[in-house]
Motif scaffolding. Sequence first.
Motif, PDB file in Angstrom:
ATOM      1  N   UNK A  80       0.822  -1.214   0.000  1.00 28.29           N
ATOM      2  CA  UNK A  80       0.000   0.000   0.000  1.00 28.29           C
ATOM      3  C   UNK A  80       0.851   1.258   0.000  1.00 28.29           C
ATOM      4  N   UNK A  81       1.936   1.230   0.771  1.00 32.17           N
ATOM      5  CA  UNK A  81       2.822   2.400   0.818  1.00 32.17           C
ATOM      6  C   UNK A  81       3.440   2.666  -0.552  1.00 32.17           C
ATOM      7  N   UNK A  83       2.341   1.654  -3.454  1.00 37.10           N
ATOM      8  CA  UNK A  83       1.291   2.037  -4.398  1.00 37.10           C
ATOM      9  C   UNK A  83       1.002   3.532  -4.277  1.00 37.10           C
ATOM     10  N   UNK A  84       0.871   3.991  -3.034  1.00 38.20           N
ATOM     11  CA  UNK A  84       0.524   5.392  -2.787  1.00 38.20           C
ATOM     12  C   UNK A  84       1.657   6.324  -3.175  1.00 38.20           C
ATOM     13  N   UNK A  85       2.874   5.946  -2.861  1.00 37.33           N
ATOM     14  CA  UNK A  85       3.996   6.866  -3.027  1.00 37.33           C
ATOM     15  C   UNK A  85       4.666   6.795  -4.377  1.00 37.33           C
ATOM     16  N   UNK A 143       3.719   4.381  -7.293  1.00 41.92           N
ATOM     17  CA  UNK A 143       3.127   3.737  -8.477  1.00 41.92           C
ATOM     18  C   UNK A 143       2.889   4.728  -9.618  1.00 41.92           C
TER      19      UNK A 143
END
Lengths: 190, 190
Positions: B103-104, B106-108, B110
Amino acid sequence: MPRASVRDQIVEAAFEQFHRHGYNACGVKLITDSAGVPKGSFYNHFESKEALALVVMDRYGETRHLDKLTDTSAPALVRLRSHFEALAQDIEDFGYERGCVYGNFSTEAADHIPAIREGVAAAFDQWAKAITAAIREAQADGSLTTRQDAGALGRFLINAWEGAIVGERAAKDGSSFAAFFTVAFETVLH
Amino acid sequence: MPRASVRDQIVEAAFEQFHRHGYNACGVKLITDSAGVPKGSFYNHFESKEALALVVMDRYGETRHLDKLTDTSAPALVRLRSHFEALAQDIEDFGYERGCVYGNFSTEAADHIPAIREGVAAAFDQWAKAITAAIREAQADGSLTTRQDAGALGRFLINAWEGAIVGERAAKDGSSFAAFFTVAFETVLH
């Protein structure tokens, strides 16, 4: 129209740049360059990047379609769907990039910067409260069963939405948003 | 036991530092300092920080309790709950900090780094597939209705979990995890 103040120019530029690059990758110089103002002018208006980030969160809050939740011309369940559809449309318009400012700040900065953590927590609480109020209304008008706790549902739904964004930023194919609308509106709010 | 190779030391340190600080705030120097190896040795083993991040994602995958989903000594619904409870425990043990590496990233990262976007998308797909398989099993053994699409449910649940983490990193009070378990297991998987 009067020319935007330097402060407003900085806030608008920071909104764009924080949203695009996240908190850590977006420095004061990127913000002032993007605003077209000298870097030195930043500290006349803001104590720190962190202080500006809190202002940007408020500004972001105004774009979150919370009005759709309280527009009583439509039934509560219809309004809940319109609200999430409007949020989805905004992200689709950016090609599934940028995500949600609250979610981004939570992921990137909440562990390390107490004021940002508190700001994001307050924003999520306010949002969950608005969703929960609409759920309670749907329970009162009989379109939703009362067997579920409205507060837990509200919290669950805002998180499920934030997670759908995390999924879309990786896949960028609409599958996570589609799963959200199917399960949220055919199973969770049913 | 033989001493860990320099490469292994770098991977372990990167796992810790990426998880703690995120992708953007974690540079090569922080990783090599934390590994106790010279910065120059990094490029003998990895082409770039990005290449190392992909290795760290694989390493992280080994810690994700996917074995709980396939342990057929328990019914599928019980395994699904055990899986998410184990993920929750890991995050509670870090005081709701650090979040999920997938998730980290993906958020930062991707939006800006195609290889990371693809790596995260593949990891989410693999995870969703394992969850979906357990859901299909629960539908087959009659403990879950077949009226819902197992694939959409699987995708929805992994995203709802990722979002619960986003919520907890802000609130750090257990409310988002509690809402996840209540709604996921009393309503969604019902």
